[in-house]
Design a protein around this motif. Structure first.
Motif, short mmCIF file in Angstrom:
data_model
loop_
_atom_site.label_atom_id
_atom_site.label_comp_id
_atom_site.label_asym_id
_atom_site.label_seq_id
_atom_site.Cartn_x
_atom_site.Cartn_y
_atom_site.Cartn_z
N ASP A 1 -101.56 31.29 -7.36
CA ASP A 1 -101.97 32.04 -8.22
C ASP A 1 -101.43 33.04 -8.84
N LYS A 2 -100.57 33.73 -8.86
CA LYS A 2 -100.10 35.19 -9.58
C LYS A 2 -100.14 34.83 -11.32
N GLU A 3 -99.51 33.51 -11.31
CA GLU A 3 -98.36 33.21 -12.44
C GLU A 3 -100.03 32.77 -13.38
N TYR A 4 -101.02 32.72 -12.86
CA TYR A 4 -102.26 31.86 -13.15
C TYR A 4 -103.74 33.69 -13.67
N LYS A 5 -103.66 33.94 -12.52
CA LYS A 5 -104.09 35.63 -12.39
C LYS A 5 -103.23 36.21 -13.21
N ASP A 6 -102.28 36.61 -13.59
CA ASP A 6 -101.02 37.15 -15.11
C ASP A 6 -101.44 37.10 -16.37
N MET A 7 -101.86 35.52 -16.52
CA MET A 7 -101.71 34.82 -17.83
C MET A 7 -103.62 35.30 -18.64
N ILE A 8 -104.14 35.15 -17.46
CA ILE A 8 -106.02 35.34 -17.71
C ILE A 8 -105.78 37.33 -17.74
N LYS A 9 -105.07 38.28 -16.71
CA LYS A 9 -104.94 39.29 -17.25
C LYS A 9 -104.51 39.59 -18.63
N LYS A 10 -103.53 38.58 -19.03
CA LYS A 10 -102.90 38.71 -20.65
C LYS A 10 -103.67 38.82 -21.50
N LYS A 11 -104.52 37.88 -21.73
CA LYS A 11 -105.66 37.35 -22.38
C LYS A 11 -106.44 38.47 -22.28
N GLU A 12 -107.59 38.66 -20.71
CA GLU A 12 -107.93 39.61 -21.43
C GLU A 12 -107.56 41.22 -21.76
N ASP A 13 -106.01 41.31 -21.69
CA ASP A 13 -105.77 42.89 -22.14
C ASP A 13 -105.64 42.52 -23.93
N GLU A 14 -104.94 41.18 -24.15
CA GLU A 14 -105.04 41.08 -25.68
C GLU A 14 -106.32 41.08 -26.11
N SER A 15 -107.42 40.41 -25.82
CA SER A 15 -108.67 40.26 -25.75
C SER A 15 -109.61 41.79 -26.77
N GLN A 16 -109.09 42.68 -25.26
CA GLN A 16 -109.65 44.35 -25.69
C GLN A 16 -109.06 44.82 -26.59
N ALA A 17 -107.88 44.52 -26.72
CA ALA A 17 -106.99 45.68 -27.91
C ALA A 17 -107.79 44.89 -29.07
N VAL A 18 -107.34 43.89 -29.54
CA VAL A 18 -108.03 43.52 -30.75
C VAL A 18 -110.10 43.47 -30.64
N LEU A 19 -110.68 44.36 -29.67
CA LEU A 19 -112.32 44.60 -29.86
C LEU A 19 -111.91 46.27 -30.56
N ASN A 20 -110.80 46.96 -29.77
CA ASN A 20 -110.74 48.29 -29.90
C ASN A 20 -109.78 48.91 -30.64
N ASN A 21 -109.53 47.77 -31.14
CA ASN A 21 -108.93 47.07 -33.40
C ASN A 21 -110.43 47.95 -33.77
N ASP A 22 -110.95 46.62 -33.59
CA ASP A 22 -112.28 46.32 -34.85
C ASP A 22 -113.11 47.82 -34.72
N PHE A 23 -113.25 48.05 -33.33
CA PHE A 23 -114.28 49.16 -32.76
C PHE A 23 -113.01 50.80 -33.87
N HIS A 24 -112.70 50.95 -34.01
CA HIS A 24 -111.63 51.96 -34.48
C HIS A 24 -111.60 51.69 -36.23
N LEU A 25 -111.48 50.45 -36.49
CA LEU A 25 -111.97 50.21 -37.85
C LEU A 25 -113.18 50.24 -38.75
N MET A 26 -114.20 50.57 -37.87
CA MET A 26 -115.71 50.15 -37.75
C MET A 26 -116.13 52.03 -37.99
N VAL A 27 -115.67 52.36 -36.90
CA VAL A 27 -115.50 54.10 -36.74
C VAL A 27 -114.81 54.86 -38.44
N LYS A 28 -114.08 54.00 -38.78
CA LYS A 28 -113.24 54.37 -40.30
C LYS A 28 -114.24 54.44 -41.30
#
Length: 336
Positions: A309-336
């Protein structure tokens, strides 16, 4: 009538005397000489050709030239046999090894033989005979040239795809589609022949059924693009099909909700929907399929349910963090 002079030696006077010869006599002698010459010529050809069996000189020259070209055609056909065998070996290696490794479909026969059909394609060669060695050799050379071109283009495709071979590991479906927590699911129908729970009778089951709680999250098992999402009250019910490339696709059926849209790029471990009971279903479960080059294959060859479970959930958390980072980056580009 004019007369021609002729000089004869007089044996008594030992002097040459002029004797006038009538033109008619001279012409007669010439005619006789011509007739005799023609006769000897005809006799020569009759003996040379008829009795001895030799060809006339012009025919002999033509036969020698024909034999020379026939020999060249024979050598060319032997070379074509060798090239054809080598090309066939390349075709087999390309289909069974290179294209298979990268999940590419075989080259269709109609593409391999493109342009060879039609009774009129080589009609302009009919004047040299339909069974002429020259005609057959020309057709073989034409076909081999086209097949070589098609094979060359195929190798170009393989070469281009091989440059993305590093992506293959992340694209191939390699994890379970649900969190494999023990006690939260059971395998209600494995891949293979089974008794249909709705219609009865034995049928082949193309997927793997995970009976679990309605609303449990469903995750993409490999990187890819959402090829299809459908919402229906029969068959697969609400389903998602992901195209992973390299010949692989996956199907997630009987969902209660779908969180993706067609054309959307997806990463392994990203949530795409939730378990449901839609379509032809007797209870909440996920129907999961792995499709390789158009045919369903056993999904158990692609995941390990003993994954922690831990390995699977760690993978999911990593993907969620990566997706969130992409969204934050896109948001900052839009603000600029």
């Amino acid at each position: 009538m004019s007369k021609i002079k002729r000089y004869n030696l007089n044996p008594e006077t030992l002097m040459y005397e002029v004797v006038k010869v009538p033109r008619k006599e001279r012409l007669s002698k010439i005619a006789v000489l011509m007739v005799v010459s023609l006769g000897f010529t005809a006799l020569y050809f009759w003996i040379y050709v008829g009795l001895l069996g030799f060809d006339p000189p012009k025919t002999a020259i033509l036969k020698r030239n024909n034999a020379k070209w026939a020999s060249k055609l024979e050598v060319m056909n032997r070379n074509l046999d060798q090239y054809s065998a080598e090309l066939k070996d390349l075709e087999l290696r390309n289909e069974d090894v290179y294209r298979s490794i990268f999940g590419m479909n075989p080259i269709p026969e109609e593409v391999l033989n493109a342009g060879f059909g039609g009774v009129k394609r080589y009609a302009y060669l009919d004047e040299i005979g339909s069974n002429s060695e020259l005609r057959n050799t020309y057709i073989r050379l034409d076909m081999l040239t086209k097949q070589t071109y098609v094979q060359s283009k195929s190798f170009d495709e393989v070469s281009n795809l091989s440059k993305r071979a590093g992506d293959m590991a992340s694209c191939i479906p390699a994890i379970p589609p649900i969190i494999p927590t023990k006690g939260t699911f059971r395998v209600s129908s494995p891949f293979g022949t089974r008794r249909d729970p709705v219609l009865g009778g034995y049928r082949h089951h193309d997927g793997y059924d995970f009976a679990t709680k309605k609303g449990n999250p469903v995750y993409a098992t490999g990187d890819g693009v959402i090829e299809k999402t459908t919402f229906q009250f029969f068959g697969y019910g609400n389903q998602i099909v992901i195209d992973h490339g390299f010949g692989y696709k996956t199907r997630y059926a009987h969902l209660s909700s779908i969180n993706v849209v067609e054309g959307m790029k997806i990463k392994r471990g990203e949530k795409i929907g939730e378990v449901g009971n839609s379509g032809k279903s007797t209870g909440p479960h996920l129907h999961y399929e792995v499709i390789y080059r158009g045919s369903a294959v056993n999904p158990t060859n692609f995941f390990d349910l003993s994954m922690s479970d831990k390995e699977y959930k760690d993978m999911i958390k990593k993907k969620e963090d990566e997706s969130q980072a992409v969204l934050n980056n896109d948001f900052h580009l839009m603000v600029k």
